[in-house]
Design a protein around this motif. Structure first.
Motif, PDB file in Angstrom:
ATOM      1  N   ALA A  19      18.016  73.933  67.577  1.00 28.25           N
ATOM      2  CA  ALA A  19      18.585  73.793  66.233  1.00 28.25           C
ATOM      3  C   ALA A  19      19.838  74.644  66.036  1.00 28.25           C
ATOM      4  CB  ALA A  19      17.530  74.219  65.204  1.00 28.25           C
ATOM      5  N   PRO A  20      20.696  74.197  65.114  1.00 27.87           N
ATOM      6  CA  PRO A  20      21.813  75.064  64.709  1.00 27.87           C
ATOM      7  C   PRO A  20      21.248  76.269  63.956  1.00 27.87           C
ATOM      8  CG  PRO A  20      21.677  73.116  63.276  1.00 27.87           C
ATOM      9  CD  PRO A  20      20.660  72.925  64.367  1.00 27.87           C
ATOM     10  N   MET A  21      21.664  77.469  64.348  1.00 26.77           N
ATOM     11  CA  MET A  21      21.168  78.668  63.654  1.00 26.77           C
ATOM     12  C   MET A  21      22.296  79.696  63.528  1.00 26.77           C
ATOM     13  SD  MET A  21      17.281  79.034  65.143  1.00 26.77           S
ATOM     14  CE  MET A  21      17.673  78.612  66.848  1.00 26.77           C
ATOM     15  N   MET A  22      22.650  79.974  62.273  1.00 28.67           N
ATOM     16  CA  MET A  22      23.729  80.927  61.987  1.00 28.67           C
ATOM     17  C   MET A  22      23.424  82.270  62.618  1.00 28.67           C
ATOM     18  SD  MET A  22      26.047  79.601  60.107  1.00 28.67           S
ATOM     19  CE  MET A  22      26.922  80.773  59.111  1.00 28.67           C
ATOM     20  N   ASP A  23      24.422  82.836  63.231  1.00 29.96           N
ATOM     21  CA  ASP A  23      24.345  84.149  63.856  1.00 29.96           C
ATOM     22  C   ASP A  23      23.498  84.140  65.142  1.00 29.96           C
ATOM     23  OD1 ASP A  23      25.131  86.832  63.907  1.00 29.96           O
ATOM     24  OD2 ASP A  23      23.127  87.451  63.306  1.00 29.96           O
ATOM     25  N   LEU A  72      28.578  70.011  67.402  1.00 29.21           N
ATOM     26  CA  LEU A  72      29.107  70.952  66.410  1.00 29.21           C
ATOM     27  C   LEU A  72      28.514  70.606  65.054  1.00 29.21           C
ATOM     28  CD1 LEU A  72      31.424  73.206  65.952  1.00 29.21           C
ATOM     29  CD2 LEU A  72      32.662  71.317  64.894  1.00 29.21           C
ATOM     30  N   GLN A  73      27.933  71.608  64.391  1.00 30.53           N
ATOM     31  CA  GLN A  73      27.441  71.346  63.040  1.00 30.53           C
ATOM     32  C   GLN A  73      28.467  71.787  62.000  1.00 30.53           C
ATOM     33  OE1 GLN A  73      24.380  73.500  60.767  1.00 30.53           O
ATOM     34  NE2 GLN A  73      23.329  71.535  60.562  1.00 30.53           N
ATOM     35  N   LEU A  74      28.732  70.893  61.061  1.00 29.63           N
ATOM     36  CA  LEU A  74      29.697  71.186  60.005  1.00 29.63           C
ATOM     37  C   LEU A  74      28.995  71.355  58.672  1.00 29.63           C
ATOM     38  CD1 LEU A  74      32.515  68.596  60.807  1.00 29.63           C
ATOM     39  CD2 LEU A  74      32.607  71.090  61.146  1.00 29.63           C
ATOM     40  N   VAL A 141      23.151  63.511  60.865  1.00 33.69           N
ATOM     41  CA  VAL A 141      22.892  64.295  59.657  1.00 33.69           C
ATOM     42  C   VAL A 141      21.592  65.063  59.840  1.00 33.69           C
ATOM     43  CG1 VAL A 141      22.282  64.107  57.200  1.00 33.69           C
ATOM     44  CG2 VAL A 141      24.160  62.744  58.126  1.00 33.69           C
ATOM     45  N   LYS A 142      21.601  66.337  59.479  1.00 33.06           N
ATOM     46  CA  LYS A 142      20.370  67.139  59.487  1.00 33.06           C
ATOM     47  C   LYS A 142      20.021  67.441  58.035  1.00 33.06           C
ATOM     48  CE  LYS A 142      18.428  71.418  61.413  1.00 33.06           C
ATOM     49  NZ  LYS A 142      18.458  72.437  60.345  1.00 33.06           N
ATOM     50  N   HIS A 143      18.813  67.079  57.644  1.00 34.15           N
ATOM     51  CA  HIS A 143      18.463  67.199  56.227  1.00 34.15           C
ATOM     52  C   HIS A 143      17.012  67.615  56.048  1.00 34.15           C
ATOM     53  CE1 HIS A 143      16.319  63.233  56.071  1.00 34.15           C
ATOM     54  NE2 HIS A 143      17.081  63.005  57.122  1.00 34.15           N
ATOM     55  N   LEU A 213      12.444  65.080  64.742  1.00 35.98           N
ATOM     56  CA  LEU A 213      11.604  65.948  63.903  1.00 35.98           C
ATOM     57  C   LEU A 213      11.948  67.420  64.130  1.00 35.98           C
ATOM     58  CD1 LEU A 213       9.109  66.080  61.960  1.00 35.98           C
ATOM     59  CD2 LEU A 213       7.752  66.576  64.013  1.00 35.98           C
ATOM     60  N   ASN A 214      12.044  68.162  63.045  1.00 34.06           N
ATOM     61  CA  ASN A 214      12.299  69.602  63.120  1.00 34.06           C
ATOM     62  C   ASN A 214      11.377  70.341  62.142  1.00 34.06           C
ATOM     63  OD1 ASN A 214      14.444  71.791  61.454  1.00 34.06           O
ATOM     64  ND2 ASN A 214      13.872  72.168  63.580  1.00 34.06           N
ATOM     65  N   GLY A 215      11.004  71.568  62.548  1.00 33.01           N
ATOM     66  CA  GLY A 215      10.238  72.443  61.666  1.00 33.01           C
ATOM     67  C   GLY A 215       8.896  72.828  62.251  1.00 33.01           C
ATOM     68  N   GLY A 216       8.762  74.116  62.629  1.00 32.57           N
ATOM     69  CA  GLY A 216       7.457  74.652  63.005  1.00 32.57           C
ATOM     70  C   GLY A 216       6.932  74.244  64.368  1.00 32.57           C
ATOM     71  N   ILE A 217       7.734  73.610  65.190  1.00 32.06           N
ATOM     72  CA  ILE A 217       7.233  73.169  66.509  1.00 32.06           C
ATOM     73  C   ILE A 217       7.342  74.347  67.487  1.00 32.06           C
ATOM     74  CG2 ILE A 217       7.435  71.432  68.343  1.00 32.06           C
ATOM     75  CD1 ILE A 217       8.994  69.697  66.291  1.00 32.06           C
ATOM     76  N   LEU A 235      13.869  72.262  68.096  1.00 38.25           N
ATOM     77  CA  LEU A 235      13.205  73.558  67.902  1.00 38.25           C
ATOM     78  C   LEU A 235      14.233  74.620  67.534  1.00 38.25           C
ATOM     79  CD1 LEU A 235      11.008  71.989  69.524  1.00 38.25           C
ATOM     80  CD2 LEU A 235      10.353  74.190  70.513  1.00 38.25           C
ATOM     81  N   GLY A 236      13.890  75.449  66.572  1.00 41.65           N
ATOM     82  CA  GLY A 236      14.782  76.524  66.169  1.00 41.65           C
ATOM     83  C   GLY A 236      14.247  77.869  66.587  1.00 41.65           C
ATOM     84  N   ARG A 237      13.430  78.469  65.726  1.00 40.14           N
ATOM     85  CA  ARG A 237      12.999  79.851  65.939  1.00 40.14           C
ATOM     86  C   ARG A 237      12.244  80.054  67.241  1.00 40.14           C
ATOM     87  NH1 ARG A 237      10.827  79.983  59.904  1.00 40.14           N
ATOM     88  NH2 ARG A 237      10.562  77.813  60.524  1.00 40.14           N
ATOM     89  N   GLU A 238      11.374  79.111  67.597  1.00 39.21           N
ATOM     90  CA  GLU A 238      10.591  79.308  68.822  1.00 39.21           C
ATOM     91  C   GLU A 238      11.510  79.299  70.052  1.00 39.21           C
ATOM     92  OE1 GLU A 238       7.601  80.325  68.783  1.00 39.21           O
ATOM     93  OE2 GLU A 238       7.184  80.275  70.940  1.00 39.21           O
TER      94      GLU A 238
HETATM   95  C1  LIG Z   1      18.564  82.501  61.705  1.00 39.30           C
HETATM   96  C2  LIG Z   1      18.590  81.047  61.296  1.00 39.30           C
HETATM   97  C3  LIG Z   1      19.797  80.443  60.975  1.00 39.30           C
HETATM   98  C4  LIG Z   1      19.844  79.085  60.622  1.00 39.30           C
HETATM   99  N1  LIG Z   1      21.058  78.498  60.410  1.00 39.30           N
HETATM  100  C5  LIG Z   1      21.128  77.146  60.220  1.00 39.30           C
HETATM  101  C6  LIG Z   1      22.364  76.461  60.185  1.00 39.30           C
HETATM  102  O1  LIG Z   1      23.446  77.035  60.357  1.00 39.30           O
HETATM  103  N2  LIG Z   1      22.346  75.121  59.962  1.00 39.30           N
HETATM  104  C7  LIG Z   1      21.177  74.423  59.793  1.00 39.30           C
HETATM  105  O2  LIG Z   1      21.199  73.202  59.629  1.00 39.30           O
HETATM  106  N3  LIG Z   1      19.994  75.047  59.841  1.00 39.30           N
HETATM  107  C8  LIG Z   1      19.937  76.383  60.073  1.00 39.30           C
HETATM  108  N4  LIG Z   1      18.720  76.987  60.217  1.00 39.30           N
HETATM  109  C9  LIG Z   1      17.502  76.167  60.136  1.00 39.30           C
HETATM  110  C10 LIG Z   1      17.104  75.666  61.528  1.00 39.30           C
HETATM  111  O3  LIG Z   1      18.121  74.828  62.063  1.00 39.30           O
HETATM  112  C11 LIG Z   1      15.785  74.886  61.464  1.00 39.30           C
HETATM  113  O4  LIG Z   1      15.965  73.755  60.653  1.00 39.30           O
HETATM  114  C12 LIG Z   1      14.640  75.716  60.894  1.00 39.30           C
HETATM  115  O5  LIG Z   1      14.615  77.006  61.474  1.00 39.30           O
HETATM  116  C13 LIG Z   1      13.289  75.016  61.127  1.00 39.30           C
HETATM  117  O6  LIG Z   1      13.023  74.826  62.500  1.00 39.30           O
HETATM  118  P1  LIG Z   1      12.049  75.828  63.319  1.00 39.30           P
HETATM  119  O7  LIG Z   1      10.765  75.895  62.549  1.00 39.30           O
HETATM  120  O8  LIG Z   1      11.896  75.185  64.670  1.00 39.30           O
HETATM  121  O9  LIG Z   1      12.722  77.165  63.364  1.00 39.30           O
HETATM  122  C14 LIG Z   1      18.651  78.342  60.559  1.00 39.30           C
HETATM  123  C15 LIG Z   1      17.439  78.951  60.880  1.00 39.30           C
HETATM  124  C16 LIG Z   1      17.396  80.285  61.260  1.00 39.30           C
HETATM  125  C17 LIG Z   1      16.081  80.917  61.644  1.00 39.30           C
END
Ligand SMILES: Cc1cc2nc3c(=O)[nH]c(=O)nc-3n(C[C@H](O)[C@H](O)[C@H](O)COP(=O)(O)O)c2cc1C
Length: 332
Positions: A19-23, A72-74, A141-143, A213-217, A235-238
């Motif tokens: 997943a896109p994740m800021m920082d 690239l996410q905008l 689109v991510k929503h 699908l995204n979230g909690g996987i 997957l994001g955090r994991e």
């Molecule tokens: C530190 C952090 C930064 C995030 N930044 C973005 C972002 O820039 N754009 C976005 O669409 N979602 C952002 N998210 C949300 C993740 O992309 C994702 O949708 C969310 O963490 C749920 O997925 P997960 O349960 O697998 O972590 C961010 C999540 C985290 C933890």
């Protein structure tokens, strides 16, 4: 005869993405994750149209060639500006451009960026159309599944339906609503309940669309299970906290017979990249802060984290410290 376009990239697969994740998913992180999996689609942090058009675009777009497949996410809501940014992304070599309609932070709401746009489906459709008209790469689109005050399934279908009409074919669904007042972005990733059933209904009702699908996987097994219903998992955090999970992805989810890279091998492969970064005047922790989870689950994990998060700030010999960290991983 060699093929005419030997550098042409294979069709983009969204079967598994980070997943896109800021920082977090900056270029250093992505370079590291790519050492673990060839097939995973990687997303950048969100970049706002304002930053890209009025800031240091080259810095925001910078990436290594090895990071592909790369999206690239905008963040933005002006069709013209988004179209201009999509063009910049395409010129810079990105494989996809994604519009953020899921981020709930106040800072972005004030600028009409992120999840608040779920309340403006016609505007999102206009944005997507402008982007699609501007580039040949896919626009996705991510929503969320809704926002407070607009969280019915009918409203979700209205949103997806309007954006589909504009030409979007791939939607990444963070399967919870966002609450736009009163919750922090972090709470908005934890408190609203996950509703995989709603995302599954969406796939059922829009079978022609790619639904990721995204979230909690958290595990490869969960990915496999969800891939029975969905076209892809994100997957994001994991993925960030337990990056070694990615080392299984090519074999387990893409059926590739490439050997699984070892933990120490991956860190060793990062060494020349770190050397280059140091030679450019960077600090080692810019890169290694993203590898702290690599030793997760091992007796040496604490020592590993300490070396790369505490000792690193005291040493004058960062590469020697890196070698110590690599040694800790050996045989793992
Ligand atoms: C530190 C952090 C930064 C995030 N930044 C973005 C972002 O820039 N754009 C976005 O669409 N979602 C952002 N998210 C949300 C993740 O992309 C994702 O949708 C969310 O963490 C749920 O997925 P997960 O349960 O697998 O972590 C961010 C999540 C985290 C933890």
């Amino acid at each position: 005869m060699p093929p005419e376009h030997t550098t042409a990239r294979p069709a983009l697969s969204r079967r598994f993405s980070v997943a896109p994740m800021m920082d977090w998913t900056d270029r250093h992180c992505r370079f590291f994750l790519r050492l673990l999996s060839r097939e995973t689609l990687l997303y950048t942090e969100m970049v706002t149209t304002g930053a890209l058009l009025h800031g240091d675009a080259a810095r925001f777009l910078r990436h290594d060639d090895s990071e592909h497949p790369l999206a690239l996410q905008l963040g933005g809501s002006s069709p013209e500006e988004l179209a201009a940014c999509a063009r910049l992304a395409e010129q810079a070599g990105y494989d996809e451009v994604n519009l953020n309609v899921g981020c709930p932070s106040d800072r972005v709401q004030n600028n009409m960026i992120g999840a608040c746009l779920m309340g403006h489906p016609a505007l999102v459709a206009e944005c997507v159309k402008a982007m699609l008209d501007a580039v040949a790469i896919p626009v996705t689109v991510k929503h969320r599944i809704g926002i407070n005050g607009r969280d019915s399934y009918a409203e979700l279908c209205d949103f997806v339906g309007q954006v589909r009409e504009a030409g979007c074919r791939s939607f990444t669904v963070h399967a919870r609503i966002a609450i736009l007042e009163g919750l922090s972005p972090k709470e908005n990733r934890e408190i609203p309940p996950l509703r995989y059933d709603v995302a599954a209904q969406l796939k059922h009702d829009f079978p022609d669309l790619e639904i990721v699908l995204n979230g909690g996987i958290k595990t490869i097994e969960e990915c496999r299970e969800h891939l029975r219903t969905f076209d892809g998992v994100m997957l994001g955090r994991e993925a960030y906290h337990n990056p070694y999970l990615l080392a299984q992805v090519d074999r387990e989810l893409f059926d590739r017979d490439t050997p699984q890279v070892g933990r120490s091998e991956a860190l060793l492969a990062l060494r020349p990249y770190i050397e280059r970064h140091l030679a450019e005047g960077g600090a080692m922790h810019h890169v290694t802060r993203h590898v702290l989870g690599l030793a997760q689950g091992f007796p040496g994990a604490r020592r590993f984290r300490q070396l790369l998060s505490v000792d690193i700030h005291k040493t004058k010999e960062p590469l020697a410290l890196l070698d110590q960290a690599i040694e800790l991983l050996q045989g793992r």
